[in-house]
Design a protein around this motif. Structure first.
Motif, PDB file in Angstrom:
ATOM      1  N   GLY A  35       0.675  -1.226  -0.087  1.00 58.68           N
ATOM      2  CA  GLY A  35       0.131  -0.106  -0.063  1.00 58.68           C
ATOM      3  C   GLY A  35       0.808   1.112  -0.039  1.00 58.68           C
ATOM      4  O   GLY A  35       0.422   2.301  -0.688  1.00 58.68           O
ATOM      5  N   ILE A  36       1.992   1.307   0.599  1.00 60.92           N
ATOM      6  CA  ILE A  36       2.897   2.348   0.711  1.00 60.92           C
ATOM      7  C   ILE A  36       3.412   2.472  -0.623  1.00 60.92           C
ATOM      8  O   ILE A  36       3.729   3.764  -1.299  1.00 60.92           O
ATOM      9  N   ALA A  37       3.677   1.353  -1.415  1.00 61.73           N
ATOM     10  CA  ALA A  37       4.325   1.659  -2.706  1.00 61.73           C
ATOM     11  C   ALA A  37       3.393   2.113  -3.439  1.00 61.73           C
ATOM     12  O   ALA A  37       3.781   3.189  -4.465  1.00 61.73           O
ATOM     13  N   GLY A  41       4.064   5.840  -5.089  1.00 64.21           N
ATOM     14  CA  GLY A  41       4.477   5.850  -6.343  1.00 64.21           C
ATOM     15  C   GLY A  41       5.816   5.156  -6.537  1.00 64.21           C
ATOM     16  O   GLY A  41       6.577   5.491  -7.581  1.00 64.21           O
ATOM     17  N   MET A  42       6.233   4.252  -5.405  1.00 58.90           N
ATOM     18  CA  MET A  42       7.399   3.562  -5.506  1.00 58.90           C
ATOM     19  C   MET A  42       7.365   2.383  -6.707  1.00 58.90           C
ATOM     20  O   MET A  42       6.055   1.631  -6.152  1.00 58.90           O
ATOM     21  N   SER A  43       8.418   2.159  -7.098  1.00 61.58           N
ATOM     22  CA  SER A  43       8.167   0.569  -8.056  1.00 61.58           C
ATOM     23  C   SER A  43       8.805  -0.471  -7.377  1.00 61.58           C
ATOM     24  O   SER A  43       8.519  -1.557  -8.104  1.00 61.58           O
ATOM     25  N   SER A  44       9.721  -0.468  -6.356  1.00 58.19           N
ATOM     26  CA  SER A  44      10.184  -1.601  -5.824  1.00 58.19           C
ATOM     27  C   SER A  44       9.741  -1.728  -4.418  1.00 58.19           C
ATOM     28  O   SER A  44       9.887  -0.593  -3.717  1.00 58.19           O
ATOM     29  N   ALA A  46      11.963  -2.746  -2.273  1.00 57.58           N
ATOM     30  CA  ALA A  46      13.372  -2.541  -1.541  1.00 57.58           C
ATOM     31  C   ALA A  46      13.186  -1.022  -1.386  1.00 57.58           C
ATOM     32  O   ALA A  46      13.782  -0.577  -0.167  1.00 57.58           O
ATOM     33  N   SER A  47      12.605  -0.198  -2.180  1.00 56.25           N
ATOM     34  CA  SER A  47      12.660   1.268  -1.908  1.00 56.25           C
ATOM     35  C   SER A  47      11.691   1.650  -0.739  1.00 56.25           C
ATOM     36  O   SER A  47      12.034   2.269   0.118  1.00 56.25           O
ATOM     37  N   VAL A  48      10.499   0.930  -0.419  1.00 54.62           N
ATOM     38  CA  VAL A  48       9.707   1.002   0.517  1.00 54.62           C
ATOM     39  C   VAL A  48      10.367   0.537   1.602  1.00 54.62           C
ATOM     40  O   VAL A  48      10.229   1.124   2.780  1.00 54.62           O
ATOM     41  N   GLN A  49      11.218  -0.447   1.883  1.00 54.48           N
ATOM     42  CA  GLN A  49      11.868  -1.036   2.976  1.00 54.48           C
ATOM     43  C   GLN A  49      13.097  -0.034   3.430  1.00 54.48           C
ATOM     44  O   GLN A  49      13.074   0.291   4.566  1.00 54.48           O
ATOM     45  N   LYS A  50      13.324   0.488   2.633  1.00 48.93           N
ATOM     46  CA  LYS A  50      14.480   1.660   2.665  1.00 48.93           C
ATOM     47  C   LYS A  50      14.035   2.747   3.541  1.00 48.93           C
ATOM     48  O   LYS A  50      14.453   3.425   4.502  1.00 48.93           O
ATOM     49  N   LEU A  51      12.724   3.315   2.812  1.00 47.12           N
ATOM     50  CA  LEU A  51      11.965   4.274   3.427  1.00 47.12           C
ATOM     51  C   LEU A  51      11.618   4.046   5.136  1.00 47.12           C
ATOM     52  O   LEU A  51      11.707   4.821   5.613  1.00 47.12           O
ATOM     53  N   VAL A  52      10.985   2.925   5.016  1.00 46.74           N
ATOM     54  CA  VAL A  52      10.351   2.582   6.448  1.00 46.74           C
ATOM     55  C   VAL A  52      11.583   2.372   7.425  1.00 46.74           C
ATOM     56  O   VAL A  52      11.508   2.780   8.562  1.00 46.74           O
ATOM     57  N   SER A  53      12.599   1.819   6.961  1.00 40.49           N
ATOM     58  CA  SER A  53      13.893   1.755   7.881  1.00 40.49           C
ATOM     59  C   SER A  53      14.221   3.045   8.098  1.00 40.49           C
ATOM     60  O   SER A  53      14.606   3.230   9.610  1.00 40.49           O
TER      61      SER A  53
END
Length: 201
Positions: A35-37, A41-44, A46-53
């Motif tokens: 849902g965050i992606a 508008g995130m395509s991967s 991994a990008s979501v995981q980095k943001l959450v981190s």
């Protein structure tokens, strides 16, 4: 622009955090990683995981609940952008400062605090209008010269608590209303410690 916290990417992370705050305000929960992606508008993943981190590292999110993101008190804070004069205007330069939690600012004792909606215009002189929400700290000790919520002769009312040679009485802040002296009983329900109102957008 306000300074970025450690490890957070300038501008983009702030915009992502704002989007998550708006989502939480509307849904009372945070979206899943998928849902965050979609929301941002995130395509991967991994990008979501980095943001959450990064958001977790900076204290905005928690994962104490298994497989679920939880907002922290810091997530619920609002940015304090300085002060604005109510008299003569000053240069309109937004000065981004610290953030505060509205609840922390208004509520000192959560277990003793209730909200009371105002009905009527007997306290307009004190800036209390019908529809306002008062933050009331429950206590039975009389608080002379404070605005209180009282139970007088079995009915709730909001007034100034006063005392004279005849005893305690309640004073409105509108000349159209008389003072109230209890016929049988006057009980202190709580003292008003703050208020808020919502304006039409």
């Amino acid at each position: 622009m306000y300074a970025m916290l450690r490890g957070m990417k300038a501008n983009r992370d702030d915009k992502h955090l704002d989007a998550l705050k708006d989502y939480f305000a509307n849904h009372k929960a945070l979206p899943s990683y998928a849902g965050i992606a979609e929301l941002l508008g995130m395509s991967s993943r991994a990008s979501v995981q980095k943001l959450v981190s990064r958001l977790k590292e900076n204290g905005y999110l928690d994962t104490k609940v298994p497989r679920r993101l939880v907002p922290t008190a810091k997530f619920l804070e609002r940015r304090l952008v300085g002060s604005s004069p109510a008299g003569f205007p000053s240069p309109a330069e937004e000065a981004m400062g610290d953030a505060i939690s509205i609840d922390d600012y208004l509520v000192e004792h959560p277990s003793k605090t209730v909200l009371v909606e105002v009905k009527g215009d007997s306290m307009v002189g004190a800036g209390i209008n019908t529809g306002d929400i008062l933050i009331v700290k429950r206590e039975s000790r009389p608080r002379v010269d404070r605005i209180i919520v009282a139970i007088v002769d079995g009915e709730f009312t909001i007034k100034h608590l006063r005392k004279d040679n005849e005893g305690y009485y309640l004073e409105p802040d509108n000349p159209a209303y008389p003072i109230i002296r209890p016929q049988t009983d006057l009980k202190m329900y709580g003292v008003v410690v703050g208020q808020f109102r919502k304006y039409d957008e």
